[in-house]
Motif scaffolding. Structure first.
Motif, PDB file in Angstrom:
ATOM      1  N   ASP A 150       0.924  -1.035   0.007  1.00  0.00           N
ATOM      2  CA  ASP A 150       0.091   0.003   0.092  1.00  0.00           C
ATOM      3  C   ASP A 150       0.894   1.265   0.167  1.00  0.00           C
ATOM      4  O   ASP A 150       1.457   1.541   0.947  1.00  0.00           O
ATOM      5  N   SER A 151       0.844   1.814  -1.219  1.00  0.00           N
ATOM      6  CA  SER A 151       1.860   3.059  -1.141  1.00  0.00           C
ATOM      7  C   SER A 151       0.863   4.293  -1.178  1.00  0.00           C
ATOM      8  O   SER A 151       0.100   4.696  -2.106  1.00  0.00           O
ATOM      9  N   THR A 152       1.451   5.374  -0.345  1.00  0.00           N
ATOM     10  CA  THR A 152       0.604   6.546  -0.246  1.00  0.00           C
ATOM     11  C   THR A 152       1.635   7.483  -0.472  1.00  0.00           C
ATOM     12  O   THR A 152       1.461   8.909  -0.723  1.00  0.00           O
ATOM     13  N   GLY A 153       2.970   7.119  -0.547  1.00  0.00           N
ATOM     14  CA  GLY A 153       3.865   8.321  -0.673  1.00  0.00           C
ATOM     15  C   GLY A 153       4.700   9.046   0.503  1.00  0.00           C
ATOM     16  O   GLY A 153       3.886   9.592   1.494  1.00  0.00           O
ATOM     17  N   LEU A 154       6.014   8.842   0.853  1.00  0.00           N
ATOM     18  CA  LEU A 154       6.391   9.660   1.593  1.00  0.00           C
ATOM     19  C   LEU A 154       7.714  10.675   1.296  1.00  0.00           C
ATOM     20  O   LEU A 154       8.118  10.449   0.324  1.00  0.00           O
ATOM     21  N   ALA A 155       7.876  11.479   2.319  1.00  0.00           N
ATOM     22  CA  ALA A 155       8.600  12.573   2.018  1.00  0.00           C
ATOM     23  C   ALA A 155      10.129  12.114   1.914  1.00  0.00           C
ATOM     24  O   ALA A 155      11.096  12.622   1.081  1.00  0.00           O
TER      25      ALA A 155
END
Length: 335
Positions: A302-307
Motif C-alpha cells: 500500500d503506497s501513499t508516498g513519503l517525504a
C-alpha cells in the motif's frame, strides 16, 4: 548518499529545475536504489520525517500538503496541492507540487524543482523497490490497472527489477490503452490489452486508478501474486476487494497515512483490517526485519508516498542537473 555542495569561494545560487529538465536527470535504476537506501536509513534512525501537514482550503475545494524530510546529507520539503476542480475550472492539473531542496549544513536552498513529475518518478520507483523484495522469484508478467501517466513509470520501474516477458494493461478508456501501448512500443516485452481479470492473473500487479469501488476480486488473484496498490490517495478510495487484503501479507509505507487514505483505508474503517494485521512496513522489508513471505503468499504493498522518497529523488535530480549544467541559476537569498 552524498550531495554535491557549492564551495564557499563561489557565489551561492539556487538552481531552478523544470519538468522537462527534471526528466533528463532521472535514471530509474539509480532512483530505485536511492529510494531503497532512504527506507533503510529511516528504519535505522538515520532519517527524519515529521508527519505530513494538511492545510484545508475549503472555500476552493482544495488543500495543500507539506512533506518535509532529512535523509543523510539531504533535506527538503515538498509543497503539494489537491484541487479537484482545477481541470474543469482553470485548465490546471488537480495535483501540482514544488520541492525545495536544501543543504542541511548551511540551510541554503540548493534547488527548487518541479514536484509533480518528481512524484510520478518516485512513485514508480518505490513500486520497483517493493516488487524487488516481494514479487515471486519466478515472476515474468505484469498487470497494469489504469493506463494513465503513472502506468508508464510503473512499467519502467518494475521492468528494472523483474525480467518481464508479458504486460497486460486495462483501462475504461480504450484510447488510453492504445496510446499507452504505442508509447511503450520501443520495449521488447509483449504489451497487450486485457480485462481487469486478465490483469489480476499476472504475477505482479500495479493499480493506479482513482476508483472508489473495488475493481479486482479475490477469486481472480493467484497464489504468490504481488500487488502494488498505488491509486488510492483519499478516504473512501479502494481498488482491491477487501478479501484480497484480508488474505494477503499487507505491507504499508506508513500506517497512519495508509489507514487514513491508502488502499487499506476502507477495510480499516469497516473493521476488516487493523494495524495488528499488517505484515510490516517497507522499511522493515528492505532491512530484513519484517517476517518473510514465500512464493505462495499474496503480498500487497500500500503506497501513499513519503517525504523521504521525495528528498532522495531530489538529491539525485540536483546532482545530475549540476553535473549536466541543467537548470537556471538564480540569486534567491540576499546577503
Amino acid at each position: 548518499m552524498s550531495t554535491l555542495k557549492q564551495s564557499d569561494q563561489e557565489e551561492r545560487s539556487t538552481i531552478m529545475i523544470g519538468a522537462d529538465e527534471l526528466a533528463d536527470c532521472i535514471d530509474m535504476a539509480s532512483l530505485i536504489d536511492a529510494i531503497e537506501e532512504a527506507f533503510e536509513a529511516y528504519e535505522k534512525g538515520d532519517a527524519t520525517m515529521p508527519p505530513k501537514t494538511y492545510v484545508d482550503i475549503k472555500e476552493h475545494n482544495g488543500d495543500f500538503r507539506a512533506m518535509p524530510a532529512a535523509v543523510g546529507d539531504s533535506a527538503g520539503v515538498k509543497w503539494v496541492n489537491v484541487h479537484p476542480d482545477n481541470p474543469q475550472k482553470f485548465d490546471l492539473p488537480t495535483v501540482m507540487g514544488v520541492v525545495v531542496y536544501s543543504d542541511p549544513e548551511t540551510a541554503y536552498p540548493l534547488a527548487i524543482m518541479d514536484g509533480t513529475k518528481l512524484t510520478r518518478f518516485r512513485t514508480g520507483a518505490v513500486a520497483g523497490v517493493a516488487s524487488r523484495h516481494l514479487a515471486p522469484s519466478d515472476a515474468s508478467s505484469l498487470g497494469l490497472l489504469g493506463a494513465g501517466q503513472q502506468a508508464h513509470t510503473q512499467l519502467d520501474a518494475i521492468s528494472n527489477v523483474i525480467d518481464l516477458d508479458r504486460v497486460v494493461i486495462s483501462d475504461l478508456d480504450d484510447d488510453a490503452i492504445t496510446e499507452f501501448i504505442t508509447a511503450e512500443s520501443h520495449r521488447t516485452v509483449d504489451i497487450v490489452s486485457g480485462s481487469p481479470q486478465d490483469v489480476a492473473n499476472c504475477d505482479v500487479i500495479s493499480t493506479t486508478t482513482p476508483s472508489r469501488e473495488p475493481i479486482l476480486k479475490r477469486e481472480w488473484i493467484k497464489d504468490g501474486a504481488h500487488i502494488n496498490a498505488i491509486g488510492a490517495d483519499a478516504e473512501g478510495k479502494q481498488e482491491l476487494e477487501s478479501d484480497i487484503l484480508a488474505d494477503a501479507n499487507v505491507i504499508v509505507d506508513d500506517w497512519e497515512q495508509c489507514s487514513h487514505s491508502g488502499e487499506i483505508n476502507v477495510p480499516v474503517a469497516e473493521g476488516v483490517l487493523s494495524e495488528e494485521d499488517v505484515h510490516g512496513d517497507l522499511s522493515s522489508v528492505v532491512t530484513g526485519s519484517a517476517p518473510t513471505s514465500d512464493d505462495t503468499d499474496i503480498t500487497v504493498f500500500d503506497s501513499t508516498g513519503l517525504a523521504i522518497q521525495d528528498i532522495a529523488t531530489a538529491e539525485l535530480v540536483y546532482e545530475s542537473a549540476s553535473e549536466q549544467g541543467l537548470g537556471t541559476s538564480i540569486k534567491l537569498i540576499g546577503a
